[in-house]
Design an enzyme around this catalytic site. Structure first.
Site, mmCIF file in Angstrom:
data_model
loop_
_atom_site.group_PDB
_atom_site.id
_atom_site.type_symbol
_atom_site.label_atom_id
_atom_site.label_comp_id
_atom_site.label_asym_id
_atom_site.label_seq_id
_atom_site.Cartn_x
_atom_site.Cartn_y
_atom_site.Cartn_z
ATOM 1 N N ASP A 56 0.816 -1.205 0.000
ATOM 2 C CA ASP A 56 0.000 0.000 0.000
ATOM 3 C C ASP A 56 0.856 1.264 0.000
ATOM 4 O OD1 ASP A 56 -2.216 -1.651 0.163
ATOM 5 O OD2 ASP A 56 -2.439 -1.415 2.329
ATOM 6 N N ARG A 57 0.279 2.331 -0.507
ATOM 7 C CA ARG A 57 0.966 3.623 -0.540
ATOM 8 C C ARG A 57 1.490 4.014 0.845
ATOM 9 N NH1 ARG A 57 -0.319 9.039 -3.272
ATOM 10 N NH2 ARG A 57 -1.986 7.948 -4.383
#
Length: 216
Positions: A56-57
């Protein structure tokens, strides 16, 4: 510059310590991403490396990239076969009663016009399993090691929030949010036939140290 974040490199593989806040795929808003910066990681090769998996970012840590199509196919197959060992560190917004366990909670994707999409536990969803172990028990928070056995989207975040009943600190979707999400891919190991394993350890981020958990 991503070349400053390389943890492992050989003729087939690169592992980088992806910073939190940097997406892997190019976002629609064209904000910075690993995909847009792959030219920093050629190291004399003509081909751009390719991410083998996604994190995930807002998650930092070990991200594996392949340096040619044949390696990419083999690495992807290793992920699909569960042959890649991954260890994550997370600070939880609470303290589990147990010291370790296995979260076996299938996941499915839901979406609505109001809140967008998210993952949730669903008995009819895709299998998802995570082993976990307590590392440091604080008064109000705990440092946990997660060992995912599958690689579903948002798996650790949902397994913390629903499986343990305690979300990851700073999680903007499954928890209370905050300035930073406390999830870090600290170690990755992928065996290879006839060659040394791909192995990388990512240093503990400053945000974990600032939160009072300086040892993982």
């Amino acid at each position: 510059m991503l070349e400053d974040h390389v943890l492992f490199i050989d003729g087939e593989a690169i592992v980088i310590d992806k910073p939190a806040g940097l997406a892997v795929d190019r976002p629609r808003d064209n904000s910075p991403s690993v995909e847009a910066m792959l030219g920093d990681l050629t190291f004399g090769f003509q081909r751009l490396p390719m991410p083998v998996h996604r994190i995930d970012r807002d998650t930092s840590g070990c991200l594996l990239l392949s340096r040619n199509p044949k390696a990419h196919k083999r690495f992807h197959a290793a992920f699909e076969a569960g042959q890649v060992t991954k260890r994550y560190l997370a600070i939880l917004d609470g303290v589990p009663e147990e010291d370790s366990g296995l979260i076996d909670l299938p996941l499915s994707k839901i979406s609505s016009a109001e809140t967008g999409w998210r993952m949730r536990g669903d008995a009819k969803g895709k299998p998802a399993r995570t082993r976990w172990r307590m590392l440091n028990r604080g008064d109000q928070r705990a440092l946990i090691a997660f060992f995912p056995e599958t690689g579903r989207t948002h798996q650790l975040r949902v397994h913390a929030a629903e499986g343990l009943g305690i979300p990851i600190m700073g999680d903007p979707v499954y928890g209370a949010g905050g300035p930073a999400m406390m999830l870090h891919a600290v170690e990755l190991t992928m065996p290879r036939d006839g060659k040394r394993d791909v192995h990388a350890d990512a240093p503990l981020p400053q945000r974990f140290i600032d939160a009072g958990f300086g040892h993982g």
